[in-house]
Design a protein around this motif. Sequence first.
Motif, PDB file in Angstrom:
ATOM      1  N   GLU A 174       0.828  -1.204   0.000  1.00  0.00           N
ATOM      2  CA  GLU A 174       0.000   0.000   0.000  1.00  0.00           C
ATOM      3  C   GLU A 174       0.865   1.257   0.000  1.00  0.00           C
ATOM      4  OE1 GLU A 174      -3.583   2.064   2.641  1.00  0.00           O
ATOM      5  OE2 GLU A 174      -2.945   0.002   3.049  1.00  0.00           O
ATOM      6  N   GLN A 217       2.113   2.249  -3.335  1.00  0.00           N
ATOM      7  CA  GLN A 217       1.001   2.480  -4.265  1.00  0.00           C
ATOM      8  C   GLN A 217       0.960   1.442  -5.386  1.00  0.00           C
ATOM      9  OE1 GLN A 217       0.210   6.641  -5.290  1.00  0.00           O
ATOM     10  NE2 GLN A 217       1.778   7.274  -3.817  1.00  0.00           N
ATOM     11  N   LYS A 221      -1.238  -0.917  -5.675  1.00  0.00           N
ATOM     12  CA  LYS A 221      -2.629  -1.169  -6.063  1.00  0.00           C
ATOM     13  C   LYS A 221      -2.882  -2.656  -6.324  1.00  0.00           C
ATOM     14  CE  LYS A 221      -3.174   3.329  -6.114  1.00  0.00           C
ATOM     15  NZ  LYS A 221      -3.807   4.023  -4.976  1.00  0.00           N
TER      16      LYS A 221
END
Length: 480
Positions: A319, A322, A324
């Motif tokens: 996380e 980033q 995803k």
Amino acid sequence: MRANAPPSHTDVLLFMPPYWDVYGDIDVRKIGFILPSLGVAYVASYLKGNGIKVRLVDVACAIRSEEEVASTIRELRPRMVGITAVTAGMPTVHRIAQITKQIDPEIVVVAGGPHPSALPADTLEEPAIDLVVEGEGEVPLLELARGTSPEAVPGVTFRGHDGGIVSVPRGPLLEDMDALPVPLFDHLPVHDYGYLVLGNALPVLSARGCPLPCTFCASTVVNQRRYRARSPEAFADEIRWIHSRFGIDSYVFCDDTFTLDQKRTVALCEELLRLDFPIRWSCMIRAAGLRRSTLAIMKRAGCRLVEIGAESGDEEILESIQKKTKLHEIRTTVDRAKGVGLLTNAFFILGLPGETPETVKRTIDFAASLPIDFAQFSMFTPLPGTASWDQVEESPDMECIANDWSDFSRYRGAIVNSTALPARELEALHRSAIRRFYFRPATAWRSFRRMETLGDVRRLLHQAASVARMARLRRPQSAG
């Protein structure tokens, strides 16, 4: 050039420096892990298509010494030398530029690629480099080759008359990917290139850029998170042309994420199935939401190996960068890929910002729990132009301890010292990850099962030797 100089044989000479600087002490040539720079090959073809006399030289395969670099420059007598660069390769770029100026100070030396694009002013601290081209190189380099003044060329950084740095804002990215010519592989040793299980292979590209916000990725430095795709027909036509000219039937699809748009992925595979010759290929895939049906048609269209940027086995770290993607999505995608008969390679980064020994160990455990055929463990390397680079520079808890750009190898040694994870401890964990994954029966058995040719056996032996060196295994000396 000087009035008494011999006439130029070449307008532009483009050098591909050896990219194995990124891999530290690994001899990528022996393990079948060497490809030409596709970006430079596209630039060369674009120049040639616009009437520029261009020559492309791969220092990794065709040139073995500084003397051969000098001999090539003397033989071709270019007006301009262009050199592409990743961060770890900057010392090599500096040396090629210096050799060029020693031979003829009037030759214009241009640096491009991810590192100069991120740090153009820093790149110009090397006196032998005259200009930096930021971002995509096709249009700016063509204008420079035509004699356009640097201050009139978008994306060019140079020294002004007063010695100060002048940067011209970048122009728009190329939009019509189908208008790009076939990459120029002429004069390259095409049969010396290869990639893992594919054997002799060349790189191709169906799309440029990636819109995803991964904090560690340097793709955005050139492509600015803009995704631009070619039509399936144009992509297949390029493969037909390369196959007819060079007889190559294995390809590395170099898209940042080949499965970003699964509807398009299926259309590409349907077009590849219409080829009148069989091909084998590999690609990078995105784990999140990848359907089994997509993987199945990829397999039918010739895909042999899929590569996954797993990065971490810790949800919070995923996380924070980033990514995803969730861990269960990575596991599901690996299982689906194996279920349709694809080989799998996963990439993991150890020592990301926020890591502790415990989170790294979770990544090692996660990698060992996956039924993947290959795992590449790298140590966190903050690259210029990325969010991770800014994070390290701004954090009071992290310090970059690299001595120069050559230290920015992802495999040679840790270059970030953090309060929670000192560099020496990260290096020990890196060695542990390699031993844990590769020196176990399951990995050995999977390696044995995929052997098809004598070349596969040779590559496996070299790969095993490279893994042993990375793990710094030492046999006890004989008592004699």
